[in-house]
Design an enzyme around this catalytic site. Sequence first.
Site, mmCIF file in Angstrom:
data_model
loop_
_atom_site.group_PDB
_atom_site.id
_atom_site.type_symbol
_atom_site.label_atom_id
_atom_site.label_comp_id
_atom_site.label_asym_id
_atom_site.label_seq_id
_atom_site.Cartn_x
_atom_site.Cartn_y
_atom_site.Cartn_z
ATOM 1 N N MET A 301 103.811 53.960 -10.746
ATOM 2 C CA MET A 301 102.917 52.828 -10.506
ATOM 3 C C MET A 301 101.907 53.144 -9.420
ATOM 4 O O MET A 301 102.254 53.725 -8.383
ATOM 5 C CB MET A 301 103.726 51.586 -10.084
ATOM 6 C CG MET A 301 104.832 51.196 -11.040
ATOM 7 S SD MET A 301 105.745 49.731 -10.491
ATOM 8 C CE MET A 301 104.536 48.440 -10.785
ATOM 9 N N ASP A 302 100.659 52.773 -9.667
ATOM 10 C CA ASP A 302 99.643 52.809 -8.628
ATOM 11 C C ASP A 302 99.932 51.677 -7.639
ATOM 12 O O ASP A 302 100.685 50.737 -7.955
ATOM 13 C CB ASP A 302 98.262 52.631 -9.273
ATOM 14 C CG ASP A 302 97.154 52.571 -8.241
ATOM 15 O OD1 ASP A 302 97.153 53.422 -7.330
ATOM 16 O OD2 ASP A 302 96.302 51.678 -8.349
ATOM 17 N N LYS A 303 99.355 51.765 -6.446
ATOM 18 C CA LYS A 303 99.573 50.707 -5.450
ATOM 19 C C LYS A 303 98.478 49.652 -5.507
ATOM 20 O O LYS A 303 98.710 48.506 -5.884
ATOM 21 C CB LYS A 303 99.630 51.301 -4.036
ATOM 22 C CG LYS A 303 99.843 50.245 -2.941
ATOM 23 C CD LYS A 303 99.748 50.841 -1.561
ATOM 24 C CE LYS A 303 98.323 51.177 -1.175
ATOM 25 N NZ LYS A 303 97.466 49.963 -0.999
ATOM 26 N N THR A 304 97.255 50.050 -5.187
ATOM 27 C CA THR A 304 96.166 49.092 -5.068
ATOM 28 C C THR A 304 95.798 48.503 -6.418
ATOM 29 O O THR A 304 95.462 49.207 -7.356
ATOM 30 C CB THR A 304 94.926 49.766 -4.441
ATOM 31 O OG1 THR A 304 95.302 50.345 -3.192
ATOM 32 C CG2 THR A 304 93.803 48.761 -4.240
#
Length: 609
Positions: A301-304
């Site tokens: 998963m990406d954060k932003t």
Amino acid sequence: MRFALLVVAVSGLVGGLVFQYALDDPLLATASYVVAAVPVLAALVWEIVTSLVAGDVGLDVVAALSMTAALVFGEYTAAAIVALMYTGGQYLESYADGRASREMTALLARVPKTVMRQQGDGLVETPIDAVQPGDHLLIRAGDVVPVDGQVSGTAVLDESSLTGESVPVRHADGASAMSGSVNVGDAFVLVASKAAADSTYAGIVRLVKAAQASKAPMARMADRYAMAFLAVTLAITGAAWALTGDPIRAVAVLVVATPCPLILAVPVALSAGLSRAAGSGVLIKGGKVLERMAGLRTVVMDKTGTLTHGEARLTGITTTGGMDGARILQLAASLEQASTHPIAARICKAAMADGLALESPRNVVETAGEGLTGMVGGHEVVVGQPAFVGARAAGTPPQDGVAVAVDGRIVGAMQLQDALRDDVQGLLGTFRRAGISRIVVATGDKRAVAEQLTRGLPVDAVHAEMTPEEKSELVASESRLAPTMMIGDGVNDAPALAIADVGVAMGVRGAAATAETADAVLLVDRISALGNALRASQRARAIAFQSVALGVGLSVAGMIAAAFGYLTPVQGAVFQEVIDVAAILNALRALRSPKPAGASLGRAEPLVQ
């Protein structure tokens, strides 16, 4: 083409039945049955030959053999029924894929086609492909930076879709600016350092195209059983003919063996799963993607914009001069009303959310990218970067955040951070219960920020300060170990989404490149919907397998009965239709997938009391 063949098959079969039983004209009935079967058989043979050239062998061979045998031995009604079953299955399969997939043509939507280039004493609109290193380009407010270059003056750029950093970045004179970032400040001049084709955004687009080309399409579920089922069918058919000397028994076996439960029930179950996922707010691009999603074991998963909302929010206020936080926020927000900077807008939004009354500022002077000074309610207020405020007021400026000074003294600082989504914790729990054994966070943001944000979340690893290439390598590495899903929203995530077994784009706020590359798109601003979609895909695949087992089991029983002479070819075709109905009814259970209770979205508490 498939719809046309379906119309031919239906028309021929219905016409044949009318001629045979209503008008008592066997010749026209035979002609009508042949018209129903021959075009379908011809198209089927062409498809089989094309597949064989490509090295694929499918269950379509059984359907072709049954139609051919029925026509050769005069069982024309059975041939027409098989043609209808086959074309119906083909059309339903194409409909199931087409209903849930869309053309995502916005991959290059962010790429500007022209740019304002300085030429002599004026500006000339120039095609981006004509830009050369050394050209001076005017980047207006809201423009996407077209090429890599150096800033002349100052610039405030939103780089979140490239780096994952949610807070706009101020670039001083001579600083490097990446193509694909958005100018959220005042207009500035960019000195091009690269041509468009050699710049950052163009490189990301090339990575996406290369990754898409490297991922082979998945074969239909039915074809996985082709060789085994074909061998069983030919064995029973050959034995029936050899032991009885009756070719009609062999035809009956082939007709019963037509793999319509596989051709029909599987796409019905997968289509039902696609519908359930769409109802949860997740658009899955076809049954093949849904199958892959059902078998996932790892999530990256990406954060932003994925774990977080994708925009900086006021998370707290530190006080240093005796003034309470609410008063600091009120004065700062009142002054920030005069600024168009995105941070100013978020500070004002936070103040209004807490019910604070904002006053009209006077004598406002803004230094682009640094801060503001002005009068609010008889007080001199300074808001901005710590160095900017520290140079204009007494006291020790804070290390970070947005500093605030009132009447010549620093009174505090406001901290802004991209807040974690309320439903992330519930989503990760759903992932674990659904069999996801490894959850990884990958972001271009700073390590300290990433680790602080993910503290307490059930994740197995956190990778920070990653480039798009490094994200792609990470996803490729995870995919080699287990089926992997990548979830992201920025342009920098697009290559990784293309490489993953299943790429999911945050369609509500994500970049166009991610939606184009992804296998699935989240259409609502609730990431918990992905958990519902994963459950729907697993249930749909399980039901599809049940339908396959039911259909194949009954087909084998029917073949044995036909081999012993208990079923004629026409009876076998009707029996096969009964099998189809049973398998399809079972497949439709995927539409009744229970809807999990959604995550409770509690109301946010005020930031200051």
